[in-house]
Motif scaffolding. Structure first.
Motif, short mmCIF file in Angstrom:
data_model
loop_
_atom_site.label_atom_id
_atom_site.label_comp_id
_atom_site.label_asym_id
_atom_site.label_seq_id
_atom_site.Cartn_x
_atom_site.Cartn_y
_atom_site.Cartn_z
N SER A 79 50.82 33.22 45.65
CA SER A 79 50.73 33.54 44.23
C SER A 79 49.60 32.75 43.56
CB SER A 79 52.05 33.24 43.52
OG SER A 79 52.39 31.86 43.65
N ASP A 80 49.36 31.52 44.02
CA ASP A 80 48.24 30.74 43.49
C ASP A 80 46.91 31.36 43.89
OD1 ASP A 80 50.10 28.96 42.47
OD2 ASP A 80 50.01 27.64 44.21
N ARG A 90 46.00 34.36 41.75
CA ARG A 90 45.51 34.07 40.40
C ARG A 90 43.99 34.16 40.35
NH1 ARG A 90 48.66 30.92 36.86
NH2 ARG A 90 46.80 30.93 35.52
N GLN A 91 43.33 33.79 41.44
CA GLN A 91 41.87 33.82 41.47
C GLN A 91 41.33 35.13 42.06
OE1 GLN A 91 40.08 31.80 39.86
NE2 GLN A 91 38.27 31.05 40.94
N ARG A 111 42.89 38.02 42.17
CA ARG A 111 43.40 39.14 41.39
C ARG A 111 43.99 40.24 42.24
NH1 ARG A 111 38.62 40.89 39.93
NH2 ARG A 111 37.73 39.25 41.24
#
Length: 384
Positions: free
Chosen positions: A350-351, A354-355, A357
């Motif tokens: 999930s982290d 975030r970058q 997409r």
């Protein structure tokens, strides 16, 4: 039935007579036609036009009706594409390309109010059979990890003129692909206004509409964070390149900037340093990664932006200059390198998303299986 037999085509019921329309409705019709051009991306429209021309040519050669087309005609076209080979004896049309060609045929029929012949079970079954016959594992570009990125950047001539001009741009492009996890088309499409200086985070990038978000409806901000070292600081690369763009009309100013570079000192405001640019320098819709021209004595920065293909070629060239074999790599290697490096350093899927997409963890899982086979693997619990 011979291939030259005229086949009865499936068609939709005939349209009712067109109503009388006034001038206002004619203007609205023109507006509607203009809006229709935005339903598909430019690349998709070009691919569909190419697909339809190929299909029309095939039908003309064999005396078949292209519009409306019978499903059997489409089956023959699929069979024809499946046996075409290139000069090396390899299939000329991949299964993905054949599916794209069928999508173009379907689009043409549906726009004309006709039934889609490519949706017939005989056609879909044929493509499914071909896919099984040619089943191979996708060849993915190998990832470039942080050490690889630094090796490429170190091999550039940063503080000399004129080579340092293109080096500054290429370093930024590489950080956009690696730290920003941008696709090459996304990086090439950035403008100065896409960048936003942030005193706490570094640089915020507003990607905008992209391959994975053509409606531009998803969160689009990615971050280039301050680096712990100037050598790993992507915001410093932003400041250096944008400052050069501002000085490009004056050779002396450009040379002064290059010769004054302290590659081991922050120039982005981190650690109390003096930033080379301010937010006012980003208040422009001009391309961020602009084309450069240089010879042995001078360099120019052009107004037009680079293309995604140019970024791909640039990276392979820079890898060769760094003594690396670029054959298994591409610009996407920077994006996959971001995922691989982040996962190796313990980042959660999930982290990572975030970058990158990505909409789900599925793509992160693919990277894990390809390049991190020991990640969360029970074999490590065997006590070996």
């Amino acid at each position: 039935m011979t291939p030259h037999t005229k086949l009865a085509a499936l068609s939709a019921p005939s349209w009712p007579p067109e109503p009388e329309i006034d001038d206002e409705l004619r203007e609205l019709e023109a507006v509607s036609r203009g809006l229709e051009t935005h339903t598909l991306s430019a690349n998709t429209r070009r691919a569909y036009v190419k697909a339809w021309r190929s299909f029309e040519t095939f039908c003309a050669v064999h005396g078949l009706d292209a519009l409306p087309a019978h499903p059997e005609t489409v089956r023959w076209h699929v069979a024809w594409m499946s046996v075409q080979t290139d000069e090396h004896g390899l299939p000329r049309f991949s299964v993905a390309t054949i599916r794209q060609r069928l999508a173009g045929i379907a689009e043409k029929h549906l726009r004309e109010g006709l039934l889609d012949p490519t949706g017939h079970r005989g056609v879909t079954g044929l493509v499914r059979g071909l896919a099984k016959l040619r089943a191979t594992r996708a060849v993915r570009k190998r990832p470039l990890l942080l050490d690889d990125v630094l090796r490429i950047i170190r091999a550039m001539d940063h503080d000399v003129y004129p080579a340092g001009v293109s080096a500054a741009r290429d370093e930024l492009a590489i950080w956009l692909g690696f730290a920003g996890a941008l696709r090459r088309g996304e990086a090439a499409a950035l403008s100065l206004k896409s960048m936003e200086l942030n005193r706490l985070d570094g640089v915020h990038i507003h990607v905008g509409a992209s391959k994975a978000d053509q409606d531009n409806s998803q969160p689009d901000v990615v971050v280039l964070p301050f680096g712990g070292s100037p050598r790993t600081c992507a915001p410093c690369a932003v400041h250096r390149w944008v400052a050069l763009m501002g000085a490009c009309a004056d050779r002396r100013s450009t040379m002064r900037l290059l010769y004054g570079y302290q590659l081991d000192t922050h120039v982005c405001g981190a650690d109390g340093s003096t930033p080379l640019i301010s937010s006012a320098d980003l208040d422009s819709a001009t391309p961020l990664l602009r084309a450069t021209y240089r010879n042995r004595r001078s360099a120019r920065i052009h107004a037009q932006g680079v293309t995604g293909d140019a970024l791909h070629t640039m990276l392979l060239t820079r890898m060769s200059e760094a003594g690396m074999n670029p054959s298994a790599y591409g610009f996407h290697s920077l994006r996959s390198g971001f995922v691989t490096q982040a996962r190796r350093n313990g980042a959660d899927p999930s982290d990572v998303r975030r970058q990158t997409r990505h909409k789900s963890d599925r793509m992160v899982e693919i990277y894990d299986r390809e390049w991190l086979p020991l990640q969360r693997n029970a074999v490590t619990s065997l006590g070996l």
